[in-house]
Design a protein around this motif. Sequence first.
Motif, mmCIF file in Angstrom:
data_model
loop_
_atom_site.group_PDB
_atom_site.id
_atom_site.type_symbol
_atom_site.label_atom_id
_atom_site.label_comp_id
_atom_site.label_asym_id
_atom_site.label_seq_id
_atom_site.Cartn_x
_atom_site.Cartn_y
_atom_site.Cartn_z
ATOM 1 N N PHE A 270 -1.543 -3.209 -26.057
ATOM 2 C CA PHE A 270 -1.563 -1.886 -25.410
ATOM 3 C C PHE A 270 -2.190 -2.009 -24.029
ATOM 4 C CE2 PHE A 270 -3.675 2.373 -24.846
ATOM 5 C CZ PHE A 270 -2.511 3.087 -24.651
ATOM 6 N N VAL A 271 -1.425 -1.635 -23.001
ATOM 7 C CA VAL A 271 -1.909 -1.607 -21.619
ATOM 8 C C VAL A 271 -2.094 -0.139 -21.255
ATOM 9 C CG1 VAL A 271 -1.468 -2.263 -19.227
ATOM 10 C CG2 VAL A 271 -0.666 -3.725 -21.085
ATOM 11 N N SER A 272 -3.337 0.270 -21.053
ATOM 12 C CA SER A 272 -3.635 1.695 -20.919
ATOM 13 C C SER A 272 -3.804 2.106 -19.461
ATOM 14 C CB SER A 272 -4.916 2.042 -21.701
ATOM 15 O OG SER A 272 -6.026 1.324 -21.175
ATOM 16 N N GLY A 273 -3.449 3.342 -19.180
ATOM 17 C CA GLY A 273 -3.681 3.950 -17.873
ATOM 18 C C GLY A 273 -4.861 4.905 -17.935
ATOM 19 N N GLY A 274 -5.405 5.241 -16.780
ATOM 20 C CA GLY A 274 -6.534 6.169 -16.741
ATOM 21 C C GLY A 274 -7.802 5.603 -17.324
ATOM 22 N N GLY A 275 -7.928 4.264 -17.337
ATOM 23 C CA GLY A 275 -9.132 3.666 -17.896
ATOM 24 C C GLY A 275 -10.384 4.023 -17.127
ATOM 25 N N LYS A 276 -10.259 4.135 -15.807
ATOM 26 C CA LYS A 276 -11.418 4.461 -14.974
ATOM 27 C C LYS A 276 -11.772 5.938 -15.026
ATOM 28 C CE LYS A 276 -11.641 0.195 -13.477
ATOM 29 N NZ LYS A 276 -12.722 -0.709 -13.879
ATOM 30 N N PHE A 277 -10.963 6.726 -15.716
ATOM 31 C CA PHE A 277 -11.236 8.151 -15.869
ATOM 32 C C PHE A 277 -11.467 8.456 -17.347
ATOM 33 C CE2 PHE A 277 -9.189 7.778 -11.813
ATOM 34 C CZ PHE A 277 -9.910 8.641 -11.015
ATOM 35 N N ASN A 278 -12.465 7.758 -17.874
ATOM 36 C CA ASN A 278 -12.904 7.939 -19.261
ATOM 37 C C ASN A 278 -11.826 7.568 -20.270
ATOM 38 O OD1 ASN A 278 -15.203 8.404 -20.747
ATOM 39 N ND2 ASN A 278 -14.892 10.597 -20.951
ATOM 40 N N TYR A 279 -10.983 6.599 -19.904
ATOM 41 C CA TYR A 279 -9.987 6.042 -20.808
ATOM 42 C C TYR A 279 -9.059 7.122 -21.371
ATOM 43 C CZ TYR A 279 -13.468 2.372 -20.358
ATOM 44 O OH TYR A 279 -14.352 1.460 -19.846
ATOM 45 N N GLN A 280 -8.471 7.902 -20.439
ATOM 46 C CA GLN A 280 -7.603 9.000 -20.847
ATOM 47 C C GLN A 280 -6.353 8.511 -21.563
ATOM 48 O OE1 GLN A 280 -8.245 12.267 -20.607
ATOM 49 N NE2 GLN A 280 -10.247 11.864 -19.695
ATOM 50 N N GLY A 281 -5.762 7.391 -21.086
ATOM 51 C CA GLY A 281 -4.560 6.874 -21.732
ATOM 52 C C GLY A 281 -4.823 6.429 -23.154
ATOM 53 N N THR A 282 -5.944 5.759 -23.377
ATOM 54 C CA THR A 282 -6.303 5.319 -24.726
ATOM 55 C C THR A 282 -6.583 6.502 -25.643
ATOM 56 O OG1 THR A 282 -7.248 3.292 -23.816
ATOM 57 C CG2 THR A 282 -7.926 3.904 -26.036
ATOM 58 N N LYS A 283 -7.246 7.501 -25.096
ATOM 59 C CA LYS A 283 -7.562 8.693 -25.909
ATOM 60 C C LYS A 283 -6.288 9.360 -26.409
ATOM 61 C CE LYS A 283 -9.799 13.214 -25.610
ATOM 62 N NZ LYS A 283 -10.442 14.210 -24.725
ATOM 63 N N ARG A 284 -5.295 9.552 -25.513
ATOM 64 C CA ARG A 284 -4.050 10.204 -25.926
ATOM 65 C C ARG A 284 -3.254 9.321 -26.885
ATOM 66 N NH1 ARG A 284 -1.107 14.280 -23.780
ATOM 67 N NH2 ARG A 284 -3.201 15.111 -23.453
ATOM 68 N N TRP A 285 -3.266 8.018 -26.648
ATOM 69 C CA TRP A 285 -2.537 7.099 -27.526
ATOM 70 C C TRP A 285 -3.093 7.155 -28.943
ATOM 71 C CZ3 TRP A 285 -3.717 1.704 -29.134
ATOM 72 C CH2 TRP A 285 -2.600 1.036 -29.643
ATOM 73 N N LEU A 286 -4.397 7.206 -29.067
ATOM 74 C CA LEU A 286 -5.012 7.312 -30.390
ATOM 75 C C LEU A 286 -4.670 8.640 -31.048
ATOM 76 C CD1 LEU A 286 -8.519 5.749 -29.634
ATOM 77 C CD2 LEU A 286 -6.759 4.810 -31.141
ATOM 78 N N GLU A 287 -4.679 9.706 -30.275
ATOM 79 C CA GLU A 287 -4.316 11.010 -30.834
ATOM 80 C C GLU A 287 -2.871 11.006 -31.327
ATOM 81 O OE1 GLU A 287 -5.077 13.655 -27.624
ATOM 82 O OE2 GLU A 287 -7.249 13.741 -27.949
ATOM 83 N N ASP A 288 -1.965 10.421 -30.531
ATOM 84 C CA ASP A 288 -0.554 10.374 -30.927
ATOM 85 C C ASP A 288 -0.349 9.548 -32.190
ATOM 86 O OD1 ASP A 288 0.053 11.912 -28.733
ATOM 87 O OD2 ASP A 288 0.745 10.238 -27.487
ATOM 88 N N ASN A 289 -1.097 8.445 -32.326
ATOM 89 C CA ASN A 289 -0.886 7.541 -33.457
ATOM 90 C C ASN A 289 -1.668 7.929 -34.700
ATOM 91 O OD1 ASN A 289 0.736 4.836 -32.786
ATOM 92 N ND2 ASN A 289 -0.298 5.522 -30.934
ATOM 93 N N LEU A 290 -2.768 8.637 -34.542
ATOM 94 C CA LEU A 290 -3.595 8.969 -35.697
ATOM 95 C C LEU A 290 -3.472 10.423 -36.136
ATOM 96 C CD1 LEU A 290 -6.874 7.026 -34.775
ATOM 97 C CD2 LEU A 290 -4.980 6.284 -36.255
ATOM 98 N N ASP A 291 -3.105 11.300 -35.211
ATOM 99 C CA ASP A 291 -3.084 12.734 -35.532
ATOM 100 C C ASP A 291 -1.685 13.329 -35.575
ATOM 101 O OD1 ASP A 291 -5.836 12.505 -35.471
ATOM 102 O OD2 ASP A 291 -5.998 13.215 -33.402
ATOM 103 N N HIS A 292 -0.750 12.752 -34.823
ATOM 104 C CA HIS A 292 0.550 13.396 -34.636
ATOM 105 C C HIS A 292 1.713 12.605 -35.206
ATOM 106 C CE1 HIS A 292 -1.624 15.149 -30.881
ATOM 107 N NE2 HIS A 292 -1.923 15.832 -31.971
ATOM 108 N N THR A 293 1.452 11.661 -36.092
ATOM 109 C CA THR A 293 2.541 10.903 -36.718
ATOM 110 C C THR A 293 2.114 10.505 -38.122
ATOM 111 O OG1 THR A 293 4.005 8.995 -36.472
ATOM 112 C CG2 THR A 293 1.708 8.691 -35.818
ATOM 113 N N ASP A 294 3.112 10.257 -38.971
ATOM 114 C CA ASP A 294 2.836 9.878 -40.351
ATOM 115 C C ASP A 294 2.864 8.370 -40.550
ATOM 116 O OD1 ASP A 294 2.648 12.548 -41.087
ATOM 117 O OD2 ASP A 294 4.811 12.708 -41.467
ATOM 118 N N SER A 295 3.402 7.640 -39.570
ATOM 119 C CA SER A 295 3.515 6.196 -39.722
ATOM 120 C C SER A 295 3.124 5.521 -38.420
ATOM 121 C CB SER A 295 4.956 5.821 -40.097
ATOM 122 O OG SER A 295 5.097 4.420 -40.177
ATOM 123 N N SER A 296 2.082 4.711 -38.507
ATOM 124 C CA SER A 296 1.607 4.003 -37.325
ATOM 125 C C SER A 296 0.811 2.789 -37.769
ATOM 126 C CB SER A 296 0.724 4.909 -36.453
ATOM 127 O OG SER A 296 0.049 4.156 -35.464
#
Length: 548
Positions: A270-296
């Motif tokens: 995983f290559v994330s964007g927005g790392g210098k802004f409190n890791y915004q890309g990682t935060k959204r990626w985790l939300e998409d994979n852990l909260d908004h999908t049944d298989s990840s």
Amino acid sequence: MFEEASEVFDNMFKSSFPLTFIVFIPAVLILVSPLPAEAAHEFTVYRMQQYDLQGQPYGTRNAILNTEARTVEAEVLSRRCVIMRLAEFSYEEYQKALRQSAGAVVIILPKNMSAMPQDIVQQFMELEPEMLATETVVPVYFAMEDDELLSIYTQTLTSSSSQGSLSAAEVLLHTATANGFQMVTSGAQSKAISDWAITSLEGRLAGVGGEDLPTIVVVAHYDSFGVAPWLSYGADSNGSGVSMLLELARLFSKLYTYKRTHAGYNLLFFVSGGGKFNYQGTKRWLEDNLDHTDSSLLQDNVAFVLCLDTLGNGDTMHLHVSKPPKEGSPQFTLLKELELVSENQFPDVKFSMVHKKINLADDMLAWEHERFGIRRLPAFTLSHLASHRLAQRASIMDARSVSPSSRHGAGEPPAGPHVDVQKLSRNTKLVAEALARVIYNLTEKGAPGDLQIFTEQMPRAAQLVDKDSSVVSTLEYHMGHYLKDVKRHYVRADKRDPEFVFYDQLKQTMNAYRVKPAIFDLLLAVCISAYLGVMYLAIQELSHCAVE
């Protein structure tokens, strides 16, 4: 009425042409003679950061500049453009300019940053966070030094310095007669960029051997940060981390190609964007994979998450953890393998573990693995830096990639943060060996590829990397070459309550016009009035004499 006036002037010219010539023609010539503002120099300037993070404004709030140049040595800086050179820059003088309500600040950077003394580079790196810590009303720009700009600075410095040693009359005369420079930007006022998307990328190598295989996640953020976005190249932080991730993807894609070396681990990159802004890309990626999908893969059996951050230099390697790994866990196995590999194969590398708990009260997380730790995923960050507070993680000085053949002087590296390609290659081998041992006790295979893709002079500030950027397309190409199911993920700020807001007008063209100061016009008007007054009195006196 106009006919009468014409007749009066006609009679005046006929009866007393020499007198009229003496009185009016010099005044008319002075008034109508052009004093054009000469465009002395046109150059590119880079504006200080302007962004909002979690509702808090940072950086400069203005972009428009149209004011006369001064150096900090001048007595009066109010509504003036204060020019400074990095070689003589100090935070006290910068604050002096702001306290005196300067119209703008322009900081001139040297052409060869690597030739700067180490103490000056270190001092400026430590001042960058302070310059951004609070909201600044006046526009602050950075410019690269050239001969013309250096000449403008020298002339302005001479003019500003001489005023302190002169009398009031001499200062007035000097001010009125000296040439000045009017600094003017060509752009408009900055405004918030709406609907900006931060792009992240993921790709995977599927393991073999049944269902519910453990997953190893390798993460690196690609964006850079510094006091000016267009000068934020981030060679070491975090171009080196992205380069290492791509090289690991290349090495393990080869191993996963053959049935004999196809391991029983899923590898997720995983290559994330927005790392210098409190890791915004990682935060959204985790939300998409852990909260908004049944298989990840992140919902299943995650062995550990390895974040790569600032690994292009130094002879130390630190594994930053929020919670020390338990003995017998995959995280503990990786820790021990890193210790053994560094001790046995790379004895010049001093490896250690650094434990720091997550502080949710802080506005910014310390390391990227903390985003995963908050979601209870086992994670750690590998870096040659011992602390997240070190200045080189967010500096425009982090702009150089150095190979052994390009060392300065007698084997001496340049001042400031940089990437030593030889050490980056060594560190990549170390991490690859440790990972391979965790997966199937395999010694290193393959040869290092091009590790310099993201350590060259390429600004990667989050405000500059949109979804169509060449940075994103290059990352996507290399990940797609080695990995499967490469996907893009986007982060857009909530329009009602945005966590981050970016602004435009970060790069402009500035013109320095050679002009006379405003007091020159006032003095000229006084002289003309005095001249006309004397001529009037002389004519009146001559008229009385003629009557008598």
